[in-house]
Scaffold this active site. Structure first.
Site: not given
Length: 337
Positions: A298, A238, A240, A308
């Site tokens: 990204h 996507h 941002d 994570r």
């Protein structure tokens, strides 16, 4: 815009000072707790897009975890960089999202073609990283393990936290469970947010006093969980500005490390125009910052094992958006002393 707050009706019974249950006891404790608390579902799409928009993933690894081989590694988790890494990219021709990226400081950056990607391992004190990591784990435990699928999100300003397949009001959850933030937690969070603002201003040559906060939220991806809904699929690439509209600069702060705490989960800048693809392996304390428009598409690769944890802090040139971000914390949610 951030999601509307969830409604949560609370019926008080039992002990006055109830501690957050361990995640391992969630199955046994959840039915009894939920009989006391009615959770209304948020309009989940805007906030669930946070999950889909920040964590993105590739093909799962079924055997012993292996690192991705498709993209060159820009920064390995095994190495700490004493200085700042910089990768210049050609700015998108026009500002995306709501167009606020063409205003003020953001417009100046684009007019002079100074879009870029930065990385630093020395921006945030280690004690702040550990405090935020422990706070995020504590909040996820308080929400009975949070989301049903791998990704969970905590937005302290929007007062929302993932729970099963929806979001609930964090403030009312903490009130129900008699939980409060400590002074150390609040100080660590506010200090980190301020440091990230200063770091972005330094990276891009901006005046920090005129750089405005957009959304800030925690992400918690549990590699042992399976995606059950479309919104659990956090692996899609996507941009941002397309995902959030008002982002001008995006920062990521990792709270734990690849290989030590989880496998997979690399952050990947995808190739776009003349810009090369590059992978970043998360390392506790590592900061990644980049211009948020089409020059920096990204994704995040799948977490195949472990958990994570990261903090995303965005900055905007939209005054209207900045004014809509609620202050944190509410005085009533902070323990005295």
């Amino acid at each position: 815009a951030p999601p509307k707050r969830a409604a949560m009706a609370v019926k008080r019974r039992g002990k006055a000072n109830e501690e957050a249950p361990a995640v391992s006891s969630a199955c046994a404790e959840e039915p009894r707790r939920l009989s006391k608390i009615a959770v209304a579902m948020l309009l989940a799409i805007p906030m669930l897009c946070v999950m889909a928009g920040v964590f993105l993933l590739g093909s799962p690894t079924q055997r012993q975890p292996e690192k991705q081989r498709e993209v060159d590694v820009w920064a390995s988790a095994s190495k700490s960089f004493p200085g700042t890494l910089q990768m210049n990219v050609t700015c998108a021709p026009e500002a995306g999202g709501d167009g606020s990226g063409s205003l003020g400081l953001c417009g100046q950056m684009r007019r002079t073609n100074r879009c870029a990607r930065f990385l630093s391992d020395a921006s945030v004190p280690r004690e702040h990283i550990e405090e935020l990591r422990l706070m995020l784990s504590w909040l996820i435990s308080a929400a009975w393990g949070a989301g049903t699928g791998p990704p969970s999100v905590v937005d302290l300003h929007g007062e929302t936290i993932s729970y099963k397949e929806q979001f609930v009001n964090l403030t009312e959850l903490m009130d129900f469970k008699s939980l409060k933030f400590t002074q150390k937690q609040v100080e660590a969070y506010t200090s980190v947010r301020r440091l990230l603002r200063l770091q972005v201003a330094e990276f891009f040559g901006l005046d920090p006093e005129t750089l405005q906060h957009d959304m800030t939220f925690f992400s918690h991806i549990n590699g042992s969980k399976t995606a059950r809904t479309l919104h659990d699929e956090y692996w899609h690439s996507h941009i941002d500005t397309e995902q959030y509209g008002t982002f001008a600069f995006t920062t990521l702060l990792y709270l734990n490390s690849q290989d030590e705490d989880f496998h997979g989960g690399e952050f990947v800048f995808e190739a776009h125009g003349t810009s090369s693809a590059a992978a970043v392996e998360p390392r506790a304390g590592r900061v990644v910052a980049f211009s948020s428009d089409a020059e920096n598409p990204h994704k995040v690769l799948k977490v195949t094992k472990g958990i994570r944890m990261a903090l995303t802090a965005a900055f905007t040139c939209s005054t209207e958006k900045a004014l809509s971000i609620e202050a944190f914390p509410k005085p009533s949610l902070v323990a005295s002393g």
